[in-house]
Design an enzyme around this catalytic site. Structure first.
Site, mmCIF file in Angstrom:
data_model
loop_
_atom_site.group_PDB
_atom_site.id
_atom_site.type_symbol
_atom_site.label_atom_id
_atom_site.label_comp_id
_atom_site.label_asym_id
_atom_site.label_seq_id
_atom_site.Cartn_x
_atom_site.Cartn_y
_atom_site.Cartn_z
ATOM 1 N N SER A 344 88.875 72.449 12.546
ATOM 2 C CA SER A 344 90.194 73.077 12.537
ATOM 3 C C SER A 344 90.626 73.520 13.930
ATOM 4 O O SER A 344 89.812 73.950 14.736
ATOM 5 C CB SER A 344 90.171 74.286 11.600
ATOM 6 O OG SER A 344 91.345 75.036 11.756
ATOM 7 N N ASP A 345 91.909 73.431 14.174
ATOM 8 C CA ASP A 345 92.464 74.049 15.375
ATOM 9 C C ASP A 345 92.294 75.550 15.284
ATOM 10 O O ASP A 345 92.216 76.095 14.192
ATOM 11 C CB ASP A 345 93.967 73.781 15.448
ATOM 12 C CG ASP A 345 94.267 72.418 16.013
ATOM 13 O OD1 ASP A 345 93.406 71.876 16.709
ATOM 14 O OD2 ASP A 345 95.372 71.913 15.752
ATOM 15 N N LYS A 346 92.270 76.189 16.413
ATOM 16 C CA LYS A 346 92.231 77.643 16.392
ATOM 17 C C LYS A 346 93.652 78.196 16.342
ATOM 18 O O LYS A 346 94.057 78.827 15.370
ATOM 19 C CB LYS A 346 91.531 78.177 17.646
ATOM 20 C CG LYS A 346 91.679 79.684 17.819
ATOM 21 C CD LYS A 346 90.919 80.195 19.026
ATOM 22 C CE LYS A 346 91.536 79.844 20.361
ATOM 23 N NZ LYS A 346 92.761 80.604 20.675
ATOM 24 N N LYS A 634 88.690 65.111 20.682
ATOM 25 C CA LYS A 634 88.597 65.331 19.232
ATOM 26 C C LYS A 634 88.100 64.084 18.535
ATOM 27 O O LYS A 634 87.332 64.156 17.577
ATOM 28 C CB LYS A 634 89.977 65.682 18.679
ATOM 29 C CG LYS A 634 90.215 67.145 18.541
ATOM 30 C CD LYS A 634 91.477 67.385 17.738
ATOM 31 C CE LYS A 634 91.852 68.843 17.807
ATOM 32 N NZ LYS A 634 93.150 69.097 17.190
ATOM 33 N N THR A 651 92.343 68.922 11.702
ATOM 34 C CA THR A 651 93.732 69.320 11.889
ATOM 35 C C THR A 651 94.168 68.920 13.286
ATOM 36 O O THR A 651 93.350 68.791 14.188
ATOM 37 C CB THR A 651 93.933 70.835 11.748
ATOM 38 O OG1 THR A 651 93.313 71.475 12.866
ATOM 39 C CG2 THR A 651 93.313 71.352 10.466
#
Ligand code: ADP
Ligand code: MG
Length: 916
Positions: A344-346, A634, A651
């Site tokens: 997940s993105d932060k 990524k 994401t």
């Protein structure tokens, strides 16, 4: 719909007056502006309104989904239906008119049910897609606004940035490092770089018009300021009718099931052939054998399966949409349930993406505090104790001016309210500057902007070149690591001093460890390099002004969602461009990581990549935080996780995330903060950007998949039961236990109501307490097989024994069939409740939770009893009313399958506890 029809529709909506300019690529920019009666500050709203009236909205006509008649007719394009039609035809030849009429009536009823289901599923899917709209930035009357791309008109000025979908055909006015992916239009797979300054020959091919941006293409990097030359159907893409109507895609699950149905069909055909031969040998008349073979085939083949599955998936999609998950590819409904890892993105996903600048670090000073919350610029800045505030005031102001100049965001009063748009970091800095009385509009008026290097995640900085008193001045902001090499000095109260890199780093680390996102700011004079445009090479000898610490609150639901994922056997990791310490601070607050060893940086990743796959896989196995990674990395992370056996959801929001989104098993884009590129590449879109919605999506995905299994189980097991009943009767030398019309009635009319109701089953509540299903797991796994065999055998044997007993007790064959048919209807009624859960006892399942199912079951039974009393129909069906006592006896017999399946569930529980 023919291509010709599309063409006509398109032309019908094109206003006569567009395109305003043909071949805008051959004109000079100023000339074009004049011809379009625009200007470089953009149109006024009045002008826009009048052009909207004249030229229409900037939207392409959507390809219409197949209409209801079309869907209805399509129900008949099915081999099974052909068999039945043939059967009706043969019945006519044999003068069995009532049979023929009955078969046709059943076909019609079946087609109507199918149509209604499929049509509403389609509608629902279409409505979902329209939830996602495209926004663009325009310049109007000198100010930038974010508008819906449908409101664009020729003459508008649009600001493009990496990740945007180009909303109309446009001539570039200026651009920075602009590259556009035009594959949709030209087939060229590599992005092409654009040049605003050129004018081209009239006959330059589309693919080489590098001073233009075309609607439907995607900005892969850079920025551009463009003049709209054509909108809607006047655009290049608008004239290509075929590009608009994409064929609807079938989810793989459905394709698998269609293949499966076909296989079952062959199996059944063989079984029926054998039964028919036995029947023939034992002297059944040929025509009866024919009709029965057909009926048996139709009964045992789960022809309702594809439609019931479409419904189950559509219901899943709808439920997901209610929980802010929009499914772009139906496949995602099933794959979500298999996820074992979420990367997940932060920023924006685990946090709310509402950054507030809270701290200012001046070189060599403790932190200053900033008060006030959110995007309203009200608050004050207080110096740390022991520091003379007035002496540092100038430094703070300098810093505030720099972040205001080097800024792509907007903050201002519009209609008496504070409005803002743009990158959250940029906006937070504008808010901070406002608190020390530096206002964006004033600053830009004093310092004319001449060039900029916009922020891109992979560079981690941005810069701006402005003129002050005729002198070119640079302002830059970004990660400290990016800025340090550009700086030779730092600003202190004693004036400019040689830079102390270690001290600055130490200052940054203390704030980062507290979870602050840190941005450093520098400025300096620009030493021109002989006519080279403003670029990274100009960024040297700058003075570091200080740093700003920003807080981005955690999403309140994130920690719980991560816990839920864990208990569902799903690991979560954070992937961010931020500083490792900032990322770790946030990760540990979320209980995502509990040791610094779980943090892997982009640099470490790159080093491992140079060694071997194994080295990378070793890193990703333990890592829960990936920090300072570039978007391109990524992809490497996803590939490594996949090698580690994970089924990965990732994401992404930026243009550079597209490869990772594509490579992941489930690509997730953010509806609010995501770029168009990310949203159009992703499998699902989270409309509220919230991490917990992903977890909810997974839960719904598992429920939908479970429901699919339930529907399949019901259909296959009842079909198999009929085969068992027939096989046993024939082997025992008895007459056919059911007539052909009775079989059709049983399957298409009574069961047809129940199966779809199963697709509406709510979750069992424990979906997130189980490990994920193996992605390769076949629907027909051992559990399914056990359940099908047990129920088919029990129903088949009990029905057979009943039939035999009725005959032995002296009932006529017709009466025995009447009883057997009623028993079979009752069996199916009871069996629906077995199908509601594979593990959970039917008695622990509140029947009221799925009212439709209760209603459907009652309806099936009542329709059958109704038929017994309906003159005409009862003759065709060969049924007649039975005494209530008999009905009760048969019901009692029907509960045998309930008992059997309950025992099986108990056995499963035992097997499970013994294994653990
Ligand atoms: P995230 O993964 O959290 O979205 P980003 O790629 O947005 O990370 O940011 C990475 C780093 O780039 C940040 O830590 C910050 O130092 C820098 N940065 C972020 N936004 C901007 C901006 N608008 N201008 C300049 N630098 C920025
Ligand atoms: Mg970001």
């Amino acid at each position: 719909m023919s291509a010709h029809g599309d063409q006509q529709r398109l032309q019908g909506t094109t206003p006569e007056t567009q395109p305003v300019i043909t071949a805008p690529h051959q004109l000079k920019r100023a000339e074009l502006l004049e011809r379009l009666q625009g200007n470089k500050h953009g149109l006024s709203q009045d002008e826009v309104n009048s052009r909207l009236k004249r030229y229409g909205n900037n939207s392409l006509p959507q390809a219409k989904p197949p209409g209801i008649t079309h869907t209805f007719i399509r129900q008949f394009f099915n081999p099974l239906i052909y068999i039945l039609l043939l059967a009706a035809f043969v019945s006519l030849l044999l003068h069995e008119y009532s049979d023929a009429i009955f078969i046709i009536a059943v076909l019609l009823i079946n087609a109507v049910i199918g149509t209604v289901q499929e049509y509403s599923a389609q509608r629902a899917a279409l409505a979902l897609q329209q939830l996602v709209t495209t926004h663009v930035m325009v310049l109007r009357s000198g100010e930038s606004y974010q508008i819906n791309s449908e409101a664009l008109v020729p003459g508008d000025i649009v600001l493009l940035e990496s990740g945007s979908r180009v909303p109309a055909d446009m001539r570039l006015l200026s651009e920075y490092d602009l590259e556009i992916d035009e594959s949709l239009l030209t087939g060229e797979s590599l992005p092409v770089s654009k040049e605003a300054g050129l004018t081209l020959e009239h006959d330059t091919p589309l693919a080489e018009r590098c001073n233009m941006a075309f609607a439907g293409t995607m900005v892969s990097r850079g920025r551009g300021r463009c003049l709209v030359t054509a909108t809607a159907t006047a655009t290049e893409i608008g004239t290509l009718a075929s590009a608009i109507s994409r064929p609807p895609q079938k989810p793989p699950l459905l394709l698998r099931m269609e293949r499966f149905t076909f296989m079952v069909g062959i199996f059944v055909a063989i079984a029926v052939l054998i039964l028919a031969t036995i029947g023939f040998i034992s002297g059944t008349p040929l025509e009866e054998i024919f009709l029965l073979s057909v009926a048996l085939a139709v009964s045992a083949i789960p022809e309702g399966l594809p439609v019931a599955l479409t419904v189950a998936l559509a219901i899943g999609m709808n439920r997901m949409a209610k929980r802010n998950v929009v499914v772009r590819r139906l496949m995602a409904v099933e794959s979500l349930g298999s996820c074992t890892f979420i990367a997940s993105d932060k920023t924006g996903t685990l946090t709310v993406n509402e950054l507030t600048a809270r701290r200012i670090l001046l070189p060599g000073q403790p932190a200053w505090h900033i008060s006030g919350e959110g995007m309203v610029p009200v608050g004050a800045i207080t110096p740390p104790t022991g520091v003379d505030g007035d002496g540092s005031k100038l430094l703070i102001e300098q810093l505030a001016i720099a972040v205001t100049l080097d800024n792509e965001g907007f903050l201002g009063l519009r209609e008496g309210e504070w409005d803002h748009h743009g990158d959250a970091v940029d906006v937070a800095l504008l808010v901070m500057a406002h608190k020390v009385d530096i206002h964006q509009a004033d600053a830009l008026a004093t310092y004319e902007k001449i060039a900029e290097i916009p922020f891109e995640s992979e560079h981690r900085f941005s810069a701006s070149l402005n003129l002050f008193d005729g002198r070119p001045t640079i302002s830059t902001k970004g990660a400290l690591e990016s800025l340090l090499p550009m700086c030779s000095h730092m600003a202190t109260t004693e004036g400019r001093q040689p830079i102390d890199r270690d001290a600055l780093e130490a200052q940054a680390i203390t704030l980062a460890a507290e979870g602050y996102r840190i941005l450093s700011i520098a400025s300096g004079a620009c030493v021109p390099i002989s006519d080279e445009p403003f670029a990274v090479s100009h960024l040297h000898g700058l003075t570091l002004l200080g740093m700003v610490g920003m807080i981005d609150p955690l999403r309140p639901t994130a920690a719980a969602a991560i816990r839920n994922c864990r208990s569902a056997g799903i690991e979560v990791s954070m992937v961010t461009g931020d500083h490792p310490l900032t990322a770790y601070a946030i990760a540990s607050e979320l209980q995502l990581a509990n040791s610094l060893d779980q943090v892997v940086t982009g640099t470490a990743l790159r080093e491992a990549e140079q060694q071997s796959h194994a080295a990378v896989d070793q890193l990703t196995r333990e890592a829960r935080v990936f920090a300072r990674v570039e978007p391109q990395q990524k992809l490497a992370i996803i590939e490594s996780l996949t090698r580690n056996g994970h089924y990965v959801a990732v994401t992404g929001d930026g243009a550079n995330d597209a490869p990772a989104l594509r490579a992941a098993h489930v690509g997730v884009a953010m509806g609010k903060s995501g770029t168009d590129v990310a949203r159009e590449t992703a499998d699902i879109i989270i409309t509220d950007d919230d991490f917990s919605s992903i977890a909810n999506g997974i839960e719904e995905g598992r429920i939908a998949y479970a429901n699919v299994r339930k529907v399949i189980f019901l259909l296959i097991s009842t079909g198999a039961a009929e085969l068992v009943l027939f096989a046993l009767s024939l082997m025992a030398g008895l007459p056919m236990p059911l007539l052909a019309v009775q079989l059709l009635w049983l399957n298409l009319v009574t069961n047809g109501i129940q199966d779809v109701a199963l697709a509406f089953e709510p979750g069992e509540g424990n979906e997130l307490k189980q490990p994920p299903r193996a992605p390769k797991e076949a629907i027909f796994n051992r559990l399914m097989l056990e359940r099908v065999i047990i129920s088919a055998v029990v129903i088949g044997i009990v029905a057979f024994l009943t039939f035999r007993w009725l005959l032995q007790a002296g009932y006529s064959v017709d009466e025995a069939r009447n009883g057997t048919l009623l028993l079979m209807v009752l069996f199916e009624n009871v069996h629906v409740f077995n199908s509601r859960s594979e593990h959970l006892s039917c008695f622990r399942h509140n029947p009221l939770r799925n009212k439709l199912l209760l209603f459907g079951t009652a309806a099936a039974q009542l329709i059958h009893i109704g038929a017994m009393y309906t003159p005409g129909l009862n003759e065709v069906l060969g049924v007649k009313p039975v005494a209530i006592g008999h009905w009760l006896q048969l019901l009692l017999l029907a509960t045998s399958v309930l008992l059997a399946m309950e025992l099986h569930k108990c056995y499963l529980k035992l097997r499970h506890t013994n294994h653990v």
